[in-house]
Design a protein around this motif. Sequence first.
Motif, PDB file in Angstrom:
ATOM      1  N   ILE A   6       0.840  -1.193   0.000  1.00  0.00           N
ATOM      2  CA  ILE A   6       0.000   0.000   0.000  1.00  0.00           C
ATOM      3  C   ILE A   6       0.874   1.241   0.000  1.00  0.00           C
ATOM      4  N   ILE A   7       0.455   2.208  -0.826  1.00  0.00           N
ATOM      5  CA  ILE A   7       0.982   3.575  -0.761  1.00  0.00           C
ATOM      6  C   ILE A   7      -0.183   4.401  -0.229  1.00  0.00           C
ATOM      7  N   THR A   8      -0.035   4.969   0.954  1.00  0.00           N
ATOM      8  CA  THR A   8      -1.112   5.729   1.572  1.00  0.00           C
ATOM      9  C   THR A   8      -0.601   7.077   2.045  1.00  0.00           C
ATOM     10  N   GLY A   9      -1.463   7.832   2.667  1.00  0.00           N
ATOM     11  CA  GLY A   9      -1.104   9.139   3.197  1.00  0.00           C
ATOM     12  C   GLY A   9      -2.253  10.103   3.026  1.00  0.00           C
ATOM     13  N   ALA A  10      -2.051  11.286   3.530  1.00  0.00           N
ATOM     14  CA  ALA A  10      -3.063  12.336   3.423  1.00  0.00           C
ATOM     15  C   ALA A  10      -3.276  12.694   1.951  1.00  0.00           C
ATOM     16  N   PRO A  11      -4.378  13.354   1.652  1.00  0.00           N
ATOM     17  CA  PRO A  11      -4.580  13.798   0.266  1.00  0.00           C
ATOM     18  C   PRO A  11      -3.511  14.806  -0.135  1.00  0.00           C
ATOM     19  N   GLY A  12      -3.169  14.803  -1.412  1.00  0.00           N
ATOM     20  CA  GLY A  12      -2.259  15.817  -1.951  1.00  0.00           C
ATOM     21  C   GLY A  12      -0.810  15.658  -1.565  1.00  0.00           C
ATOM     22  N   THR A  13      -0.381  14.425  -1.274  1.00  0.00           N
ATOM     23  CA  THR A  13       1.007  14.234  -0.840  1.00  0.00           C
ATOM     24  C   THR A  13       1.842  13.422  -1.825  1.00  0.00           C
TER      25      THR A  13
END
Length: 175
Positions: A6-13
């Motif tokens: 998975i590649i995840t994180g907050a939006p716009g990163t």
Amino acid sequence: MNQKYIITGAPGTGKTSIINQLKKLGHSCSNEISREIITEQIAAGGEVLPWKNLKAFSQAVFSLRKAQYINAPTDTMHFFDRGLLDVIAYMKVDDLAISKNYKEDCEKYNYNTMVFYTPIWKEIYQTDPHRKENIKSAIAIEKSILETYTLFGYTPIAIPKISIEKRVDFILSTI
């Protein structure tokens, strides 16, 4: 060994840019589906939008992410632009009840325990018609994502704030 990453994180990163670079290098990847749903709903004048009906939107996203997981190849590395747990993390931010089925599916459909995340990067953060969260909301989302993945036994690994090519190199060298 589980090869579903998975590649995840907050939006716009920068997640989608990383996925696009991985695809360019020939890696198997699943796209972020939230934008597809949002685009379709805006075009149709629909209500299944995170800012109109987050519960219905979350159900749609969860269902399609589950299908992505089930249909992903099992004989090679595969990268996902977000995972099932991201839905739970977003729902937590808005204090929505999390169904037992969501939790059970998140335990059933496992990814590699190393979860790569793109940290908040104020210098590149932008809103647009599909991404309405301000930076303060994005920070709350990141916190919820990290807490949720950790709670389910995953190890979040921060991707350095460097060029897309170097971010991908970091991920591939860490695996």
